[in-house]
Design an enzyme around this catalytic site. Sequence first.
Site, PDB file in Angstrom:
ATOM      1  CG  ASN A 169     -48.057  26.991  -7.246  1.00 52.49           C
ATOM      2  OD1 ASN A 169     -48.995  26.713  -6.502  1.00 52.49           O
ATOM      3  ND2 ASN A 169     -47.130  27.876  -6.918  1.00 52.49           N
ATOM      4  CE  LYS A 249     -49.925  26.532  -3.404  1.00 50.98           C
ATOM      5  NZ  LYS A 249     -48.833  27.446  -3.776  1.00 50.98           N
ATOM      6  CD  GLU A 253     -49.453  30.733  -1.661  1.00 50.35           C
ATOM      7  OE1 GLU A 253     -48.761  30.119  -2.476  1.00 50.35           O
ATOM      8  OE2 GLU A 253     -48.991  31.489  -0.793  1.00 50.35           O
ATOM      9  CG  ASP A 332     -44.631  30.807   3.000  1.00 45.61           C
ATOM     10  OD1 ASP A 332     -44.089  29.703   2.952  1.00 45.61           O
ATOM     11  OD2 ASP A 332     -44.928  31.464   1.990  1.00 45.61           O
ATOM     12  CD  GLU A 360     -40.649  31.967  -1.086  1.00 49.29           C
ATOM     13  OE1 GLU A 360     -40.808  30.740  -0.900  1.00 49.29           O
ATOM     14  OE2 GLU A 360     -41.588  32.741  -1.362  1.00 49.29           O
ATOM     15  CD  GLU A 465     -33.481  35.492  14.299  1.00 52.47           C
ATOM     16  OE1 GLU A 465     -32.466  34.867  14.677  1.00 52.47           O
ATOM     17  OE2 GLU A 465     -34.595  35.323  14.796  1.00 52.47           O
ATOM     18  CD1 TRP A 495     -49.441  39.461  -0.405  1.00 54.82           C
ATOM     19  CD2 TRP A 495     -49.913  37.294  -0.676  1.00 54.82           C
ATOM     20  NE1 TRP A 495     -49.451  39.204  -1.751  1.00 54.82           N
ATOM     21  CE2 TRP A 495     -49.732  37.880  -1.951  1.00 54.82           C
ATOM     22  CE3 TRP A 495     -50.213  35.931  -0.597  1.00 54.82           C
ATOM     23  CZ2 TRP A 495     -49.853  37.152  -3.134  1.00 54.82           C
ATOM     24  CZ3 TRP A 495     -50.330  35.210  -1.774  1.00 54.82           C
ATOM     25  CH2 TRP A 495     -50.158  35.817  -3.017  1.00 54.82           C
TER      26      TRP A 495
HETATM   27  C1  GCV Z   1     -44.905  27.047  -4.688  1.00 55.60           C
HETATM   28  C2  GCV Z   1     -44.960  30.627  -0.865  1.00 55.60           C
HETATM   29  C3  GCV Z   1     -44.129  30.865  -2.098  1.00 55.60           C
HETATM   30  C4  GCV Z   1     -44.774  30.277  -3.330  1.00 55.60           C
HETATM   31  C5  GCV Z   1     -45.024  28.788  -3.064  1.00 55.60           C
HETATM   32  C6  GCV Z   1     -45.914  28.658  -1.837  1.00 55.60           C
HETATM   33  C7  GCV Z   1     -46.168  27.204  -1.455  1.00 55.60           C
HETATM   34  O1  GCV Z   1     -46.117  31.388  -0.908  1.00 55.60           O
HETATM   35  O2  GCV Z   1     -43.890  32.230  -2.268  1.00 55.60           O
HETATM   36  O3  GCV Z   1     -43.910  30.461  -4.409  1.00 55.60           O
HETATM   37  O4  GCV Z   1     -45.594  28.151  -4.164  1.00 55.60           O
HETATM   38  O5  GCV Z   1     -45.286  29.266  -0.748  1.00 55.60           O
HETATM   39  O6  GCV Z   1     -45.493  26.722  -0.582  1.00 55.60           O
HETATM   40  O7  GCV Z   1     -47.037  26.598  -2.045  1.00 55.60           O
END
Ligand code: GCV
Length: 633
Positions: A169, A249, A253, A332, A360, A465, A495
């Site tokens: 991003n 990217k 998103e 994801d 994450e 898990e 989402w």
């Molecule tokens: C960098 C997920 C994450 C985003 C990330 C996105 C991606 O949605 O929460 O923070 O953005 O993946 O891989 O582009």
Amino acid sequence: MDYSLLWLDWKKRGGLPPWTGRVEGTPETPQGKAALRELREGLAALGAAPGTGCLRLREEPGNGEGWTLTREGEDVVLAGPGRGLLYASFSLLEKLALGREVRPEASAPRYPLRMLDHWDNADGSIERGYGGNSFFFRGNRPVCDGRTRDYARLLASVGLNACCLNNVNVFGEALELITGKYDKVLREIGDTLGEYGVSLWLCVNFAAPLDQGGLPTADPLDPAVRAWWRETCDRLFAAVPGLRGFLVKADSEGRPGPQTYGRTQAEGANMLAEAVRPHGGTILWRCFVYNCTQDWRDGKTDRARAQYDTFAPLDGAFGENVLLQVKNGPVDFQVREPVSPLLLRLERTRSIVEFQLAQEYTGQQWHVCYLAPLMKEVLDFTGPTGAVKDRLEAVCAVSNTGDDCNWCGHDLAAANLYAFGRLCWDPDLGSEALAREWVKLTCGPDPAVEETVTDILLRSREVYEQYTSPLGLGWLCWPPTHYGPSPDGFEYDRWGTYHKATCREIGVERGPSGTGYSDQYGPELGALYGSMDTCPEELLLFFHRVPYGHRMKDGRTLLQRIYDDHFAGFAAAEEMAAAWDRLEGRVPEDAFRRVRERFKEQVRSAREWRDIINSWLYRLTLIPDEQGREIYL
Ligand code: GCV
């Protein structure tokens, strides 16, 4: 220095072979010279003393990465091009540090591109970063210092050879990375990484011609846009010789992309590929394209389908210097997902798989979650078109590093970085062997430490898990942070990540009677996943909408299995914390304390997960736990 060197902190040990006392060679490339320096310093730190014979470095011409180790009389000879010598040197130091016998061998990496992607922002923050702030960006600009070099050493020591500096991003001052403003420091970073064989990559904003170039459009077929990218690349690649390409990217998103102009993903990627081609550059084009503004009422759209539906029809339409970057699973980075069907499908397009070391959705480096088993699962996965690891051209992962003193926040999370690098070099290595190596290199040879920490690492993903999201369901976490339980948090949101739990059943039907996602795997695997009877149980709730009373293979109901997993997962988290406590005095005090703190949080959070998920399902179903354990109303 306010940070550790992780596994590169060579510790004195006895019994080194006599040829380790002297290192000879006159390599000429920067990487060959780095190899010589690493060997001299590393052997001294390991305690090498003058003896008979010596270690010779023989630099060969070329830019390859393979190397050989041979014996010549009393000498040992490492031979290869500069980059090969670098990897040979680290490999040799590791063997000596582990007390392994040094035998003749030849080694070469399985993939030519082995990469870490940083989600570092220019302001120094890291998107989904859990190991501190960025060490690449400080004060809203890129920096190059001693840590850049130590980072490059760490990467090279596990065989990684590429690194993308900034977040996919791209915003704020990062938009200026390609405009010339930061050429000087980018060149320094590129050179510093390059000394250790690590190439530099940048994420770019697809709309840069419009946002930075002042053009009225970023349409990839517009001649002025194409010319803008060409001129930008001509300048940038000349100014930053270490640069190898861009990671993009687009249409993802909210990021701009070719869709805005009615162009395909291939048209977008190929336009950039053409601009970097004269400089030997490559475009890594992310496939993370899906509708992130889905109406939760829309039961037809299935996010899991999106990447395959977008990219499979374009197979063969991408330029030679484009690699499609595909996340390991279709959604994801959840703790359990099936392998992305796109990885099994692409035949005429080069591909790179993307893992996420940044935890994450796997505990944010407060919980232990050793990811080598997950990565192995994906790489070893074999479909009718062969094993994933044999179909790929490259491997990358979102980095889990930051400027914390231990780089990764949780000391044990460094095992993920280590294992990832080693698997990129040789995907046939085993999770357990890598865990053991990492523990011994990091903590020394104490067998109690090796056994305890290896055991913790190997159990950790399954334990995580168990107490979080069951059987591939995913997404039960708290939306703002993606940490901690919130079973309905994502449910009525945009989402595309729904469980649709009622009092009778749970999950989205992705078999032929549902969204048809399972068909993306082709007839054989599609049939396996598409039927509740044959679907692997660990993925049951990814693929199917299942009644709570469904009998699992061991006779338990689905609901009882979920209850049991949550009780067992919490108990296991407590056990792992207690096992770590018993290592007091056996591992360095500061690391011991840091990890103990993290375990406290893991146990607290695991209890929260257990009770909230179990209560949520009990309140929906009013079916009690068969063993009468406490579930809260
Ligand atoms: C960098 C997920 C994450 C985003 C990330 C996105 C991606 O949605 O929460 O923070 O953005 O993946 O891989 O582009």
